[in-house]
Design an enzyme around this catalytic site. Structure first.
Site, mmCIF file in Angstrom:
data_model
loop_
_atom_site.group_PDB
_atom_site.id
_atom_site.type_symbol
_atom_site.label_atom_id
_atom_site.label_comp_id
_atom_site.label_asym_id
_atom_site.label_seq_id
_atom_site.Cartn_x
_atom_site.Cartn_y
_atom_site.Cartn_z
ATOM 1 N N LYS A 152 4.381 8.700 9.260
ATOM 2 C CA LYS A 152 4.167 7.953 10.505
ATOM 3 C C LYS A 152 5.194 8.336 11.601
ATOM 4 O O LYS A 152 5.055 9.395 12.183
ATOM 5 C CB LYS A 152 4.117 6.454 10.225
ATOM 6 C CG LYS A 152 2.897 6.121 9.312
ATOM 7 C CD LYS A 152 2.517 4.656 9.231
ATOM 8 C CE LYS A 152 1.159 4.504 8.559
ATOM 9 N NZ LYS A 152 1.180 3.943 7.230
ATOM 10 N N ASP B 272 9.279 2.799 -0.240
ATOM 11 C CA ASP B 272 8.247 3.417 0.581
ATOM 12 C C ASP B 272 8.462 2.947 2.017
ATOM 13 O O ASP B 272 8.023 1.859 2.404
ATOM 14 C CB ASP B 272 6.865 3.034 0.056
ATOM 15 C CG ASP B 272 5.750 3.685 0.865
ATOM 16 O OD1 ASP B 272 6.063 4.348 1.870
ATOM 17 O OD2 ASP B 272 4.578 3.513 0.488
ATOM 18 N N TYR C 139 0.863 -1.184 0.000
ATOM 19 C CA TYR C 139 0.000 0.000 0.000
ATOM 20 C C TYR C 139 0.895 1.228 0.000
ATOM 21 O O TYR C 139 1.849 1.312 0.775
ATOM 22 C CB TYR C 139 -0.892 0.000 1.243
ATOM 23 C CG TYR C 139 -1.755 1.235 1.394
ATOM 24 C CD1 TYR C 139 -2.796 1.490 0.503
ATOM 25 C CD2 TYR C 139 -1.534 2.148 2.430
ATOM 26 C CE1 TYR C 139 -3.603 2.620 0.652
ATOM 27 C CE2 TYR C 139 -2.338 3.267 2.591
ATOM 28 C CZ TYR C 139 -3.368 3.508 1.704
ATOM 29 O OH TYR C 139 -4.157 4.625 1.852
HETATM 30 C C1 LIG Z 1 0.477 4.418 5.907
HETATM 31 C C2 LIG Z 1 1.188 4.216 4.636
HETATM 32 C C3 LIG Z 1 1.059 5.108 3.559
HETATM 33 C C4 LIG Z 1 0.064 6.234 3.569
HETATM 34 O O1 LIG Z 1 0.338 7.178 4.548
HETATM 35 P P1 LIG Z 1 -0.830 8.166 5.027
HETATM 36 O O2 LIG Z 1 -0.131 9.078 5.985
HETATM 37 O O3 LIG Z 1 -1.882 7.308 5.640
HETATM 38 O O4 LIG Z 1 -1.321 8.883 3.819
HETATM 39 C C5 LIG Z 1 1.860 4.929 2.460
HETATM 40 N N1 LIG Z 1 2.746 3.914 2.394
HETATM 41 C C6 LIG Z 1 2.895 3.040 3.398
HETATM 42 C C7 LIG Z 1 3.922 1.957 3.290
HETATM 43 C C8 LIG Z 1 2.112 3.149 4.551
HETATM 44 O O5 LIG Z 1 2.245 2.250 5.518
#
Ligand SMILES: *Cc1c(COP(=O)(O)O)cnc(C)c1O
Length: 426
Positions: free
Chosen positions: A265, A237, A142
């Protein structure tokens, strides 16, 4: 005092589905979402004043535990000087320098306000820098909810993906190639066919959005080799893994260096922040230096940056990740041992303060493996633990998170609760 059920009913009248992000609605496990009244350390309390040991930690950010006094103080101190300026600050330089110092691949970095914004911007940048359109992503990873990323594999190998969300035109994902995670041969084939058109490969270098799934040896190395050979940008990511699995992200653990990294995060310590950065020659393509447009009214928000700097400082203390990793292993080993004792097919994995638990005999290597686990049993486990005051992620497709405040007594209480829930499931 309102009950969770009353609040949920009220929420559903003014908020679609009663929540501001879908997984919170408990749709995949059933039941009533818990409305959080307050949180402290490893715990939160719901609207009915029931206490839970929290293993989602705001889906990762709460690595120091909830409401860490030093982080709260940093936020309070920043807030009295103004909430947002729309002009640069020295603190933005400080957090940029901290990120560059800690992440091996990062030469320059730009702040945004969420992980979604970070990945969306990194992909635009990769396309702008290479002059190519196609991107490669992996099933089960994701990367936020930008249009071109809400996509699943088409029917045949190497076909382009299908949108996974209504409202995303098929044309918008027609440049997105979706492959199986950990399948190096599929990536090789994709480059053989489309190599000249691939702008970037984006990957969770340790996946946490199909539960925890680690890269098999050689997978990330293959991505690196193919991107270098074909002039594509490798994007890690690390929104979830950055400063969560270790002090230098997955890149520090594996030694595989991406061209761009996305973060969010943990780097905001609970405040809204995101970042993308990497090679200076690529970053030079962003406005105002280059032609790739990217902007944000609240980017580099002073209150969020203050929380981020304080959090990163505390994460830099010697031994922090050794201790966090040991506590997390204590949890996963304890759960595994108790499940075995009751004859339940169960496995677990972890890295730093991130873990996966699976109702399957072996740790999964792909989304298909996760889907083949006993999801029904997970749901029963989830609700059993909830009754015992332990809050795991309300989905079998999510990773879990341990904070520095999850001490031995918290882990032991979790395992005692799990023992009785496993027993009821056997
Ligand atoms: C949480 C997450 C996102 C999206 O981040 P948001 O702050 O919720 O928009 C993108 N990539 C990864 C790997 C994530 O865990």
């Amino acid at each position: 005092m309102s009950t969770n059920a009353e609040l949920f009913e009220r929420a559903c009248r003014s908020i679609p589905g009663g929540v501001n992000s879908p997984v919170r609605a408990f749709r995949s496990v059933g039941g009533t979402p818990r409305f959080v009244a307050r949180a402290q350390g490893p715990y939160f309390w719901d609207a009915e004043d029931k206490r839970y040991i929290d293993y989602i930690g705001s889906w990762g950010p709460a690595i120091l535990g909830h409401a860490h006094p030093a982080v709260v103080k940093a936020v309070q101190d920043a807030a009295v000087h103004g909430l947002s300026y729309g002009a640069p600050t020295e603190a933005e330089i400080e957090i940029a320098e901290l990120l560059i110092e800690r992440l091996p691949s990062m030469e320059q970095v730009r702040l945004v306000s969420s992980g979604t914004e970070a990945t969306m911007s990194a992909i635009r940048l990769a396309r702008g820098a290479t002059g190519r359109n196609k991107i490669v992503k992996f099933e089960g990873c994701y990367h936020g909810h930008a249009d071109s990323l809400l996509v699943k594999a088409g029917s045949g190998l190497l076909t382009f993906g299908n949108p996974t969300s209504a409202g995303v035109p098929a044309e918008f994902v027609s440049h997105t190639i979706v492959l199986d995670y950990n399948d190096s041969n599929a990536v090789r084939e994709a480059f053989n066919t489309h190599g000249k058109d691939i702008a970037c490969v984006i990957v969770e270098p340790m996946a946490g959005n199909m539960n925890l799934v680690k890269p098999v040896p050689g997978f990330l190395e293959t991505l690196r080799e193919l991107c270098t050979k074909h002039g594509a940008v490798l994007v890690f990511d690390e929104v979830m893994t950055g400063f969560r699995v270790g002090p230098r992200g997955v890149q520090g653990i594996t030694g595989v260096t991406p061209d761009l990294t996305t973060l969010a995060k943990v780097i905001g310590g609970g405040m809204p922040i995101g970042a993308f950065g990497g090679r200076a020659d690529i970053m030079a393509n962003i406005a105002p230096l280059g032609g790739v447009y990217q902007a944000g009214t609240l980017s580099g928000n002073p209150v969020a940056v203050a929380a981020g700097i304080k959090t990163l400082e505390l994460l830099g203390e010697p031994g922090f990740y050794d201790k966090l990793g040991a506590q997390t292993r204590k949890l996963t080993e304890g759960l595994t041992e108790r499940a075995k004792h009751h004859g339940i097919a169960f496995s677990a994995d972890s890295e730093g303060g991130m873990f996966g638990i699976y109702f399957a005999a072996n740790v999964p290597k792909s989304l298909n493996d996760v889907s083949a686990s006993d999801i029904d049993r997970f749901k029963k486990f989830f609700h059993g633990m909830l009754d015992h005051g332990v809050y795991f992620a309300p989905s079998a497709y999510e990773a879990g998170f341990v904070s520095a405040m999850h001490d031995d007594s918290v882990i032991d209480a979790t395992i005692i609760a799990a023992d009785s829930v496993f027993k009821s499931l056997a």
